[in-house]
Design a protein around this motif. Structure first.
Motif, PDB file in Angstrom:
ATOM      1  N   UNK A  51      53.362  39.660  32.854  1.00 11.51           N
ATOM      2  CA  UNK A  51      54.285  40.339  34.067  1.00 11.51           C
ATOM      3  C   UNK A  51      53.162  39.678  35.292  1.00 11.51           C
ATOM      4  N   UNK A  52      53.414  40.470  36.319  1.00  8.68           N
ATOM      5  CA  UNK A  52      53.583  39.133  37.975  1.00  8.68           C
ATOM      6  C   UNK A  52      51.489  39.869  37.712  1.00  8.68           C
ATOM      7  N   UNK A  53      50.876  38.576  38.443  1.00 13.49           N
ATOM      8  CA  UNK A  53      49.644  38.470  38.490  1.00 13.49           C
ATOM      9  C   UNK A  53      49.145  37.601  39.468  1.00 13.49           C
ATOM     10  N   UNK A  54      48.028  37.758  40.013  1.00 17.56           N
ATOM     11  CA  UNK A  54      47.539  36.904  40.873  1.00 17.56           C
ATOM     12  C   UNK A  54      46.046  37.630  40.980  1.00 17.56           C
ATOM     13  N   UNK A  55      45.376  35.749  41.024  1.00 17.31           N
ATOM     14  CA  UNK A  55      44.100  35.837  41.390  1.00 17.31           C
ATOM     15  C   UNK A  55      43.717  34.975  42.552  1.00 17.31           C
ATOM     16  N   UNK A  56      43.351  35.474  43.598  1.00 23.15           N
ATOM     17  CA  UNK A  56      43.915  34.307  44.593  1.00 23.15           C
ATOM     18  C   UNK A  56      41.794  34.672  45.241  1.00 23.15           C
ATOM     19  N   UNK A  57      42.062  32.532  45.180  1.00 20.67           N
ATOM     20  CA  UNK A  57      40.390  32.229  45.273  1.00 20.67           C
ATOM     21  C   UNK A  57      40.154  31.911  46.542  1.00 20.67           C
ATOM     22  N   UNK A  58      39.462  32.385  47.734  1.00 19.63           N
ATOM     23  CA  UNK A  58      38.909  31.323  48.789  1.00 19.63           C
ATOM     24  C   UNK A  58      38.255  30.378  48.799  1.00 19.63           C
ATOM     25  N   UNK A  59      38.169  29.784  49.175  1.00 21.66           N
ATOM     26  CA  UNK A  59      37.200  28.432  49.770  1.00 21.66           C
ATOM     27  C   UNK A  59      36.231  28.855  49.877  1.00 21.66           C
ATOM     28  N   UNK A  60      35.735  30.183  50.905  1.00 17.63           N
ATOM     29  CA  UNK A  60      34.745  30.410  50.826  1.00 17.63           C
ATOM     30  C   UNK A  60      34.181  31.832  49.796  1.00 17.63           C
ATOM     31  N   UNK A  61      32.732  31.620  49.521  1.00 19.59           N
ATOM     32  CA  UNK A  61      32.164  32.976  48.833  1.00 19.59           C
ATOM     33  C   UNK A  61      33.088  34.418  48.944  1.00 19.59           C
ATOM     34  N   UNK A  62      33.789  34.990  48.554  1.00 24.27           N
ATOM     35  CA  UNK A  62      34.622  36.469  48.860  1.00 24.27           C
ATOM     36  C   UNK A  62      34.708  37.235  47.305  1.00 24.27           C
ATOM     37  N   UNK A  63      34.563  38.413  47.254  1.00 19.87           N
ATOM     38  CA  UNK A  63      35.188  38.768  46.361  1.00 19.87           C
ATOM     39  C   UNK A  63      35.849  38.879  45.153  1.00 19.87           C
ATOM     40  N   UNK A  64      35.420  38.558  44.005  1.00 23.01           N
ATOM     41  CA  UNK A  64      36.881  38.357  42.969  1.00 23.01           C
ATOM     42  C   UNK A  64      38.004  39.252  42.923  1.00 23.01           C
TER      43      UNK A  64
END
Length: 385
Positions: A51-64
Protein backbone atom coordinates in the motif's frame (compact mmCIF):
# COMPACT_ATOMS: atom_id res chain seq x y z
CA UNK A 1 17.05 -7.31 7.45
CA UNK A 2 16.03 -5.43 10.55
CA UNK A 3 17.79 -2.71 12.52
CA UNK A 4 19.55 -5.50 14.42
CA UNK A 5 21.31 -6.95 11.35
CA UNK A 6 23.91 -4.19 11.05
CA UNK A 7 25.58 -1.97 13.65
CA UNK A 8 24.10 1.52 14.09
CA UNK A 9 27.20 3.14 12.60
CA UNK A 10 26.71 1.29 9.29
CA UNK A 11 23.13 2.53 9.00
CA UNK A 12 24.30 6.02 9.97
CA UNK A 13 26.96 5.98 7.25
CA UNK A 14 24.36 4.94 4.65
CA UNK A 15 22.02 7.73 5.72
CA UNK A 16 24.86 10.27 5.58
CA UNK A 17 25.78 9.20 2.04
CA UNK A 18 22.17 9.60 0.94
CA UNK A 19 21.90 13.06 2.54
CA UNK A 20 25.05 14.13 0.72
CA UNK A 21 23.69 12.80 -2.59
CA UNK A 22 20.44 14.71 -2.00
CA UNK A 23 22.45 17.90 -1.42
CA UNK A 24 24.62 17.27 -4.48
CA UNK A 25 21.45 16.84 -6.56
CA UNK A 26 20.28 20.33 -5.49
CA UNK A 27 17.40 18.99 -3.40
CA UNK A 28 16.11 19.63 0.11
CA UNK A 29 14.11 16.40 0.38
CA UNK A 30 13.92 13.01 -1.31
CA UNK A 31 10.66 11.07 -1.06
CA UNK A 32 11.55 7.39 -0.87
CA UNK A 33 8.96 4.86 -1.99
CA UNK A 34 11.06 1.83 -2.92
CA UNK A 35 11.03 -0.77 -0.10
CA UNK A 36 14.61 -1.80 -0.96
CA UNK A 37 15.74 1.78 -0.30
CA UNK A 38 13.90 1.74 3.03
CA UNK A 39 15.35 -1.66 3.84
CA UNK A 40 18.90 -0.34 3.32
CA UNK A 41 18.40 2.91 5.23
CA UNK A 42 16.29 1.93 8.24
CA UNK A 43 16.18 -1.89 8.28
CA UNK A 44 12.52 -2.14 7.24
CA UNK A 45 11.20 -5.66 6.65
CA UNK A 46 7.49 -4.84 6.60
CA UNK A 47 4.91 -5.77 3.94
CA UNK A 48 3.75 -2.16 3.83
CA UNK A 49 4.92 -1.90 0.19
CA UNK A 50 1.53 -3.44 -0.61
CA UNK A 51 0.00 0.00 0.00
CA UNK A 52 1.03 3.66 -0.05
CA UNK A 53 4.06 4.43 2.10
CA UNK A 54 6.81 7.05 2.02
CA UNK A 55 10.05 7.76 3.86
CA UNK A 56 11.02 11.44 3.39
CA UNK A 57 14.76 12.02 3.79
CA UNK A 58 16.05 15.58 4.22
CA UNK A 59 19.40 16.88 3.01
CA UNK A 60 20.02 18.15 6.53
CA UNK A 61 19.90 15.76 9.49
CA UNK A 62 16.30 15.43 10.66
CA UNK A 63 14.26 12.83 12.51
CA UNK A 64 13.37 9.84 10.33
CA UNK A 65 9.59 9.69 9.97
CA UNK A 66 7.81 6.92 8.05
CA UNK A 67 4.36 7.53 6.57
CA UNK A 68 2.65 4.15 6.28
CA UNK A 69 -0.58 2.30 6.79
CA UNK A 70 -1.52 2.15 10.45
CA UNK A 71 -1.35 -1.65 10.57
CA UNK A 72 2.45 -1.55 10.20
CA UNK A 73 3.02 0.83 13.13
CA UNK A 74 4.28 -1.69 15.70
CA UNK A 75 6.72 -3.33 13.31
CA UNK A 76 8.22 -0.01 12.24
CA UNK A 77 8.46 1.09 15.86
CA UNK A 78 9.98 -2.16 17.08
CA UNK A 79 12.21 -3.33 14.25
CA UNK A 80 13.42 -0.28 12.29
CA UNK A 81 15.40 2.88 12.93
CA UNK A 82 12.57 5.36 12.39
CA UNK A 83 12.07 8.03 15.01
CA UNK A 84 8.34 8.39 14.37
CA UNK A 85 5.51 6.58 12.59
CA UNK A 86 2.71 8.57 10.98
CA UNK A 87 -0.08 6.17 10.09
CA UNK A 88 -3.03 6.39 7.75
CA UNK A 89 -6.12 4.21 7.65
CA UNK A 90 -6.39 1.54 10.28
CA UNK A 91 -9.80 0.41 11.47
CA UNK A 92 -11.56 2.40 8.76
CA UNK A 93 -10.53 3.33 5.19
CA UNK A 94 -8.73 6.59 4.48
CA UNK A 95 -7.39 8.19 1.33
CA UNK A 96 -3.60 7.90 1.79
CA UNK A 97 -2.75 10.81 -0.52
CA UNK A 98 -5.08 13.16 1.35
CA UNK A 99 -3.45 12.06 4.60
CA UNK A 100 0.00 12.47 3.06
CA UNK A 101 -0.86 16.03 2.03
CA UNK A 102 -1.29 16.96 5.69
CA UNK A 103 2.01 15.25 6.49
CA UNK A 104 3.76 17.05 3.62
CA UNK A 105 2.57 20.42 4.91
CA UNK A 106 3.85 19.55 8.37
CA UNK A 107 7.31 19.01 6.82
CA UNK A 108 7.06 22.06 4.57
CA UNK A 109 7.56 20.04 1.40
CA UNK A 110 5.59 22.44 -0.81
CA UNK A 111 8.02 25.21 0.10
CA UNK A 112 11.12 23.11 -0.59
CA UNK A 113 13.01 21.53 -3.49
CA UNK A 114 11.74 17.97 -3.60
CA UNK A 115 12.86 14.87 -5.48
CA UNK A 116 10.83 11.68 -5.65
CA UNK A 117 11.58 8.04 -6.35
CA UNK A 118 9.21 6.57 -8.95
CA UNK A 119 9.71 2.81 -8.59
CA UNK A 120 8.19 0.38 -11.06
CA UNK A 121 6.11 -1.72 -8.65
CA UNK A 122 5.67 0.27 -5.46
CA UNK A 123 3.95 3.55 -6.36
CA UNK A 124 0.47 3.38 -7.89
CA UNK A 125 0.14 5.54 -11.05
CA UNK A 126 -2.93 7.29 -9.64
CA UNK A 127 -1.03 8.15 -6.46
CA UNK A 128 1.93 9.37 -8.52
CA UNK A 129 -0.24 11.74 -10.57
CA UNK A 130 -1.89 13.11 -7.45
CA UNK A 131 1.48 13.63 -5.74
CA UNK A 132 2.71 15.57 -8.78
CA UNK A 133 -0.34 17.80 -8.58
CA UNK A 134 -0.12 18.23 -4.82
CA UNK A 135 3.60 19.11 -4.76
CA UNK A 136 3.38 21.35 -7.82
CA UNK A 137 6.51 23.38 -8.54
CA UNK A 138 8.23 22.02 -5.42
CA UNK A 139 8.75 18.70 -7.24
CA UNK A 140 11.82 19.36 -9.36
CA UNK A 141 13.35 15.91 -9.94
CA UNK A 142 12.64 12.19 -9.98
CA UNK A 143 16.01 10.60 -9.12
CA UNK A 144 14.64 7.08 -8.79
CA UNK A 145 18.07 5.43 -8.66
CA UNK A 146 19.79 7.84 -6.27
CA UNK A 147 19.73 5.38 -3.36
CA UNK A 148 20.13 2.28 -5.53
CA UNK A 149 23.30 3.63 -7.13
CA UNK A 150 24.83 4.19 -3.69
CA UNK A 151 24.07 0.67 -2.48
CA UNK A 152 25.28 -1.42 -5.43
CA UNK A 153 28.79 -1.76 -3.97
CA UNK A 154 28.30 -3.99 -0.96
CA UNK A 155 29.97 -3.53 2.41
CA UNK A 156 31.97 -6.36 4.04
CA UNK A 157 29.01 -7.16 6.30
CA UNK A 158 26.66 -7.26 3.33
CA UNK A 159 29.05 -9.56 1.47
CA UNK A 160 29.03 -11.92 4.46
CA UNK A 161 25.23 -12.17 4.18
CA UNK A 162 25.53 -12.72 0.42
CA UNK A 163 27.96 -15.61 0.99
CA UNK A 164 25.49 -17.18 3.40
CA UNK A 165 22.76 -16.91 0.77
CA UNK A 166 25.06 -18.55 -1.79
CA UNK A 167 25.60 -21.52 0.52
CA UNK A 168 21.86 -21.82 1.05
CA UNK A 169 21.20 -21.64 -2.71
CA UNK A 170 23.57 -24.56 -3.23
CA UNK A 171 21.49 -26.57 -0.73
CA UNK A 172 18.42 -25.68 -2.78
CA UNK A 173 20.05 -27.07 -5.92
CA UNK A 174 21.02 -30.21 -4.00
CA UNK A 175 17.35 -30.68 -3.13
CA UNK A 176 16.23 -29.93 -6.67
CA UNK A 177 18.40 -32.63 -8.22
CA UNK A 178 17.70 -35.15 -5.44
CA UNK A 179 13.95 -34.74 -6.03
CA UNK A 180 14.12 -34.81 -9.82
CA UNK A 181 12.85 -38.32 -10.51
CA UNK A 182 10.50 -39.85 -13.03
CA UNK A 183 6.88 -39.28 -11.99
CA UNK A 184 7.58 -36.29 -9.75
CA UNK A 185 5.85 -33.05 -10.66
CA UNK A 186 7.54 -29.74 -11.27
CA UNK A 187 5.68 -28.46 -8.21
CA UNK A 188 7.09 -31.24 -6.04
CA UNK A 189 10.61 -30.27 -7.11
CA UNK A 190 9.88 -26.60 -6.41
CA UNK A 191 8.52 -27.55 -2.99
CA UNK A 192 11.70 -29.44 -2.18
CA UNK A 193 13.78 -26.38 -3.13
CA UNK A 194 11.72 -24.06 -0.95
CA UNK A 195 11.84 -26.51 1.97
CA UNK A 196 15.63 -26.80 1.69
CA UNK A 197 16.42 -23.11 1.48
CA UNK A 198 13.96 -21.98 4.13
CA UNK A 199 15.01 -24.74 6.52
CA UNK A 200 18.57 -23.47 6.08
CA UNK A 201 17.67 -19.88 6.99
CA UNK A 202 16.53 -18.22 3.77
CA UNK A 203 13.51 -16.00 3.83
CA UNK A 204 10.91 -16.31 1.10
CA UNK A 205 12.71 -15.09 -2.05
CA UNK A 206 11.42 -11.95 -3.73
CA UNK A 207 10.72 -13.68 -7.05
CA UNK A 208 9.13 -17.08 -7.56
CA UNK A 209 10.92 -20.15 -8.91
CA UNK A 210 11.26 -20.60 -12.67
CA UNK A 211 11.05 -24.34 -13.37
CA UNK A 212 10.16 -25.91 -16.71
CA UNK A 213 10.56 -29.36 -18.24
CA UNK A 214 9.86 -31.32 -21.42
CA UNK A 215 7.85 -29.38 -23.98
CA UNK A 216 7.84 -26.36 -21.63
CA UNK A 217 11.61 -25.88 -22.06
CA UNK A 218 10.99 -22.95 -24.41
CA UNK A 219 9.44 -20.89 -21.58
CA UNK A 220 12.15 -18.54 -20.32
CA UNK A 221 10.37 -17.71 -17.03
CA UNK A 222 7.86 -20.54 -16.69
CA UNK A 223 6.46 -21.30 -13.27
CA UNK A 224 6.36 -24.90 -12.01
CA UNK A 225 3.19 -26.86 -12.76
CA UNK A 226 1.68 -30.27 -12.06
CA UNK A 227 3.44 -31.66 -15.15
CA UNK A 228 5.18 -34.95 -14.27
CA UNK A 229 8.80 -35.52 -15.17
CA UNK A 230 9.29 -38.28 -17.75
CA UNK A 231 12.32 -40.29 -18.80
CA UNK A 232 14.16 -38.35 -21.52
CA UNK A 233 12.91 -34.95 -20.30
CA UNK A 234 15.20 -31.99 -19.90
CA UNK A 235 14.43 -29.07 -17.66
CA UNK A 236 15.69 -25.71 -16.48
CA UNK A 237 15.45 -24.20 -13.00
CA UNK A 238 16.20 -20.77 -11.54
CA UNK A 239 15.60 -19.68 -7.96
CA UNK A 240 16.97 -17.35 -5.34
CA UNK A 241 17.99 -17.77 -1.73
CA UNK A 242 17.58 -14.72 0.50
CA UNK A 243 19.38 -14.66 3.83
CA UNK A 244 18.14 -11.52 5.61
CA UNK A 245 16.89 -10.50 2.13
CA UNK A 246 20.40 -10.51 0.61
CA UNK A 247 19.69 -12.58 -2.47
CA UNK A 248 21.80 -14.96 -4.54
CA UNK A 249 20.33 -16.62 -7.62
CA UNK A 250 21.23 -19.96 -9.19
CA UNK A 251 20.07 -21.73 -12.34
CA UNK A 252 20.96 -25.02 -14.00
CA UNK A 253 19.89 -27.40 -16.78
CA UNK A 254 18.94 -30.93 -15.72
CA UNK A 255 17.58 -34.04 -17.39
CA UNK A 256 16.56 -37.67 -16.95
CA UNK A 257 18.80 -39.60 -19.28
CA UNK A 258 21.47 -38.69 -21.79
CA UNK A 259 21.09 -35.30 -23.50
CA UNK A 260 20.36 -35.17 -27.20
CA UNK A 261 22.98 -33.85 -29.59
CA UNK A 262 20.81 -30.74 -30.06
CA UNK A 263 20.61 -30.08 -26.33
CA UNK A 264 24.37 -30.44 -25.97
CA UNK A 265 24.89 -28.05 -28.89
CA UNK A 266 22.64 -25.30 -27.51
CA UNK A 267 23.93 -25.75 -23.99
CA UNK A 268 27.51 -25.59 -25.19
CA UNK A 269 26.91 -22.26 -26.91
CA UNK A 270 25.23 -20.80 -23.83
CA UNK A 271 28.04 -22.01 -21.61
CA UNK A 272 30.66 -20.53 -23.93
CA UNK A 273 28.77 -17.22 -23.95
CA UNK A 274 28.73 -17.20 -20.15
CA UNK A 275 32.43 -17.96 -19.95
CA UNK A 276 33.12 -15.09 -22.36
CA UNK A 277 31.18 -12.77 -20.05
CA UNK A 278 32.99 -13.96 -16.94
CA UNK A 279 36.36 -13.33 -18.59
CA UNK A 280 35.43 -9.66 -19.08
CA UNK A 281 34.09 -8.92 -15.60
CA UNK A 282 36.33 -6.85 -13.35
CA UNK A 283 36.32 -3.43 -11.69
CA UNK A 284 36.48 -0.49 -14.11
CA UNK A 285 34.89 -2.30 -17.05
CA UNK A 286 31.74 -0.88 -18.65
CA UNK A 287 28.77 -3.11 -17.88
CA UNK A 288 28.05 -3.42 -21.59
CA UNK A 289 31.42 -5.11 -22.29
CA UNK A 290 30.59 -8.54 -20.77
CA UNK A 291 27.21 -8.40 -22.53
CA UNK A 292 28.83 -7.74 -25.89
CA UNK A 293 31.20 -10.67 -25.33
CA UNK A 294 28.27 -13.05 -24.72
CA UNK A 295 26.27 -11.58 -27.59
CA UNK A 296 29.20 -12.13 -29.97
CA UNK A 297 29.46 -15.83 -29.11
CA UNK A 298 25.75 -16.45 -29.60
CA UNK A 299 25.58 -14.39 -32.80
CA UNK A 300 28.57 -16.14 -34.35
CA UNK A 301 26.84 -19.46 -33.69
CA UNK A 302 23.80 -18.17 -35.59
CA UNK A 303 21.38 -17.85 -32.67
CA UNK A 304 21.24 -14.12 -31.94
CA UNK A 305 17.49 -13.94 -32.63
CA UNK A 306 16.94 -16.47 -29.83
CA UNK A 307 18.92 -14.44 -27.26
CA UNK A 308 15.71 -13.12 -25.74
CA UNK A 309 16.76 -11.89 -22.31
CA UNK A 310 19.40 -9.81 -20.54
CA UNK A 311 22.91 -11.25 -20.23
CA UNK A 312 23.06 -10.40 -16.52
CA UNK A 313 22.23 -7.76 -13.91
CA UNK A 314 22.91 -6.52 -10.40
CA UNK A 315 21.31 -8.48 -7.57
CA UNK A 316 19.67 -6.59 -4.69
CA UNK A 317 18.30 -7.61 -1.29
CA UNK A 318 15.00 -8.10 -3.06
CA UNK A 319 11.43 -7.29 -2.15
CA UNK A 320 8.57 -8.95 -4.10
CA UNK A 321 8.23 -9.17 -7.00
CA UNK A 322 11.87 -8.60 -7.97
CA UNK A 323 15.47 -8.84 -6.81
CA UNK A 324 17.21 -6.90 -9.61
CA UNK A 325 19.17 -3.67 -9.32
CA UNK A 326 19.32 -0.91 -11.97
CA UNK A 327 22.68 -2.20 -13.23
CA UNK A 328 22.06 -4.29 -16.33
CA UNK A 329 24.64 -5.98 -18.53
CA UNK A 330 22.60 -5.28 -21.62
CA UNK A 331 22.52 -2.96 -24.60
CA UNK A 332 22.59 0.72 -23.67
CA UNK A 333 23.84 0.24 -20.12
CA UNK A 334 25.73 3.26 -18.77
CA UNK A 335 27.03 1.61 -15.60
CA UNK A 336 30.65 0.71 -14.84
CA UNK A 337 31.45 -2.41 -12.81
CA UNK A 338 33.04 -1.77 -9.42
CA UNK A 339 34.62 -4.07 -6.86
CA UNK A 340 31.99 -5.24 -4.38
CA UNK A 341 29.09 -5.36 -6.83
CA UNK A 342 27.05 -8.57 -7.08
CA UNK A 343 26.00 -9.53 -10.62
CA UNK A 344 24.35 -12.45 -12.35
CA UNK A 345 25.70 -14.07 -15.51
CA UNK A 346 22.94 -15.71 -17.55
CA UNK A 347 23.00 -15.22 -21.34
CA UNK A 348 20.28 -17.50 -22.74
CA UNK A 349 19.01 -19.17 -25.89
CA UNK A 350 15.32 -20.10 -26.16
CA UNK A 351 14.02 -21.55 -29.45
CA UNK A 352 10.24 -21.62 -29.38
CA UNK A 353 9.66 -23.64 -32.53
CA UNK A 354 11.82 -26.46 -31.18
CA UNK A 355 10.54 -26.39 -27.56
CA UNK A 356 14.11 -26.02 -26.36
CA UNK A 357 16.08 -23.53 -24.33
CA UNK A 358 19.19 -23.21 -22.22
CA UNK A 359 20.33 -20.85 -19.49
CA UNK A 360 23.01 -21.22 -16.81
CA UNK A 361 22.77 -18.75 -13.93
CA UNK A 362 25.55 -17.91 -11.53
CA UNK A 363 26.22 -14.91 -9.32
CA UNK A 364 29.63 -13.25 -9.11
CA UNK A 365 31.25 -10.72 -6.82
CA UNK A 366 33.15 -8.19 -8.90
CA UNK A 367 36.76 -7.82 -7.79
CA UNK A 368 39.60 -5.53 -8.87
CA UNK A 369 41.03 -8.27 -11.06
CA UNK A 370 38.05 -10.40 -12.09
CA UNK A 371 34.95 -12.14 -10.79
CA UNK A 372 34.44 -14.55 -7.88
CA UNK A 373 31.80 -17.23 -8.52
CA UNK A 374 29.73 -17.96 -5.43
CA UNK A 375 28.20 -21.37 -6.15
CA UNK A 376 29.96 -24.69 -5.67
CA UNK A 377 27.75 -26.32 -8.32
CA UNK A 378 29.40 -27.34 -11.59
CA UNK A 379 28.30 -25.49 -14.72
CA UNK A 380 27.98 -28.80 -16.59
CA UNK A 381 24.70 -30.26 -17.79
CA UNK A 382 23.20 -32.22 -14.88
CA UNK A 383 22.26 -35.77 -15.90
CA UNK A 384 20.03 -37.53 -13.38
CA UNK A 385 20.33 -41.33 -13.53
Amino acid sequence: MSKHDFPPEEFAARQARVRKAITDAGLDWLLIFHPVSMHWLIGAETKSYQAFQCLPIAAEPNPLIIFTRESERYEFEGDTLVDEVVGWGGGEPEDPVQAFERFADRLGLRRARVGMEVPAYYLHPHHYVRLQSMLGSALIAEPSNLVHDLKMVKSPREIALIRESASIADLGMDACIATCREGRTELEIAGAIYHAIMSAGSGLPASTINLVSGERMRFSHGAPTSRRIRRGDWGNVEFGAAYKRYTVTLGRQFGLGAPTARMKEIYGIVREAGEAMIAKIRAGVSAIVPHEAAKRVIAEAGYDRYRIHTSGYGIAPGVPPAWGEPLNMFGGSTYTLRAGMLVSVEPPIFIGEENIGARIIDNFLVTETGAERLSRWSRDLIVVD
